[in-house]
Design a protein around this motif. Structure first.
Motif, mmCIF file in Angstrom:
data_model
loop_
_atom_site.group_PDB
_atom_site.id
_atom_site.type_symbol
_atom_site.label_atom_id
_atom_site.label_comp_id
_atom_site.label_asym_id
_atom_site.label_seq_id
_atom_site.Cartn_x
_atom_site.Cartn_y
_atom_site.Cartn_z
ATOM 1 N N ASP A 211 0.812 -1.216 0.000
ATOM 2 C CA ASP A 211 0.000 0.000 0.000
ATOM 3 C C ASP A 211 0.851 1.274 0.000
ATOM 4 O O ASP A 211 0.314 2.372 0.117
ATOM 5 N N GLN A 212 2.172 1.132 -0.192
ATOM 6 C CA GLN A 212 3.032 2.312 -0.251
ATOM 7 C C GLN A 212 2.687 3.150 -1.479
ATOM 8 O O GLN A 212 2.197 2.638 -2.485
ATOM 9 N N GLU A 213 2.991 4.450 -1.401
ATOM 10 C CA GLU A 213 2.731 5.352 -2.525
ATOM 11 C C GLU A 213 3.572 4.979 -3.729
ATOM 12 O O GLU A 213 4.644 4.402 -3.605
ATOM 13 N N ASN A 214 3.078 5.350 -4.921
ATOM 14 C CA ASN A 214 3.767 5.044 -6.166
ATOM 15 C C ASN A 214 5.129 5.719 -6.236
ATOM 16 O O ASN A 214 6.041 5.200 -6.871
ATOM 17 N N ASN A 215 5.314 6.855 -5.591
ATOM 18 C CA ASN A 215 6.607 7.554 -5.612
ATOM 19 C C ASN A 215 7.705 6.763 -4.904
ATOM 20 O O ASN A 215 8.855 6.779 -5.318
ATOM 21 N N SER A 216 7.380 6.089 -3.815
ATOM 22 C CA SER A 216 8.397 5.361 -3.056
ATOM 23 C C SER A 216 8.491 3.889 -3.463
ATOM 24 O O SER A 216 9.556 3.292 -3.341
ATOM 25 N N ASN B 230 4.240 1.122 -8.913
ATOM 26 C CA ASN B 230 3.262 0.062 -9.167
ATOM 27 C C ASN B 230 3.846 -1.053 -10.033
ATOM 28 O O ASN B 230 3.511 -2.224 -9.849
ATOM 29 N N LYS C 76 5.656 -3.293 -7.775
ATOM 30 C CA LYS C 76 4.705 -4.092 -6.989
ATOM 31 C C LYS C 76 4.235 -5.294 -7.804
ATOM 32 O O LYS C 76 4.191 -6.423 -7.308
#
Length: 149
Positions: free
Chosen positions: A44-49, A52, A55
């Protein structure tokens, strides 16, 4: 302590980043050491860090390892069946071929694995040759990069 850092060629180290972990060089207790650790705390981490695409790569990699493990287990359990005994003889057991031989599939799988390792080894030199500051500056100036091995 600046002398220590200069003598240990800190400029030769290149940090690395994978789909799950990262490696950096840290200065700790008067010595320089490489530290690798996961940077992922969850999907569920942001796409910046945690992008996707990474993932998805991690999910597909995990699925692939699970399928491969199940395939190996199933193939070993299959050697104990009556059908294998009828075809390969009564001496056929897991890890014992009996009267059967190994087919081309195994040889192709081994050859493909060796080819994959060779490609990985060759890519190391390509990465080293393109990661210098001079090459990066030329790429930023709009020049095209051609790698020859």
């Amino acid at each position: 302590n600046l002398n220590f850092l200069q003598n240990n060629n800190i400029n030769e180290f290149t940090p690395s980043l994978g789909i799950f972990n990262r490696c950096t060089r840290i200065y700790q207790l008067n010595r320089l050491q490489t530290e690798c650790a996961p940077f992922v705390s969850g999907l569920d981490q942001e796409n910046n860090s945690f992008p996707n695409a990474w993932k998805a790569s991690l999910i597909f990699y995990t699925i692939g390892v699970c399928v491969m493990s199940l395939t190996i287990i199933a193939s070993l359990l299959g050697w104990g069946t009556d059908r294998v005994e009828r075809v390969c003889g009564v001496k056929a057991d897991p890890f014992l071929l009996g009267d059967c031989t190994i087919g081309w599939g195994l040889y192709l799988a081994v050859g493909s694995t060796v080819a994959t390792f060779i490609c990985a080894i060759l890519s190391i030199q390509a990465e080293i040759s393109t990661s210098s500051d001079k090459v990066q500056d030329e790429i930023l100036d709009g020049k095209n990069l051609i790698c020859l091995l």
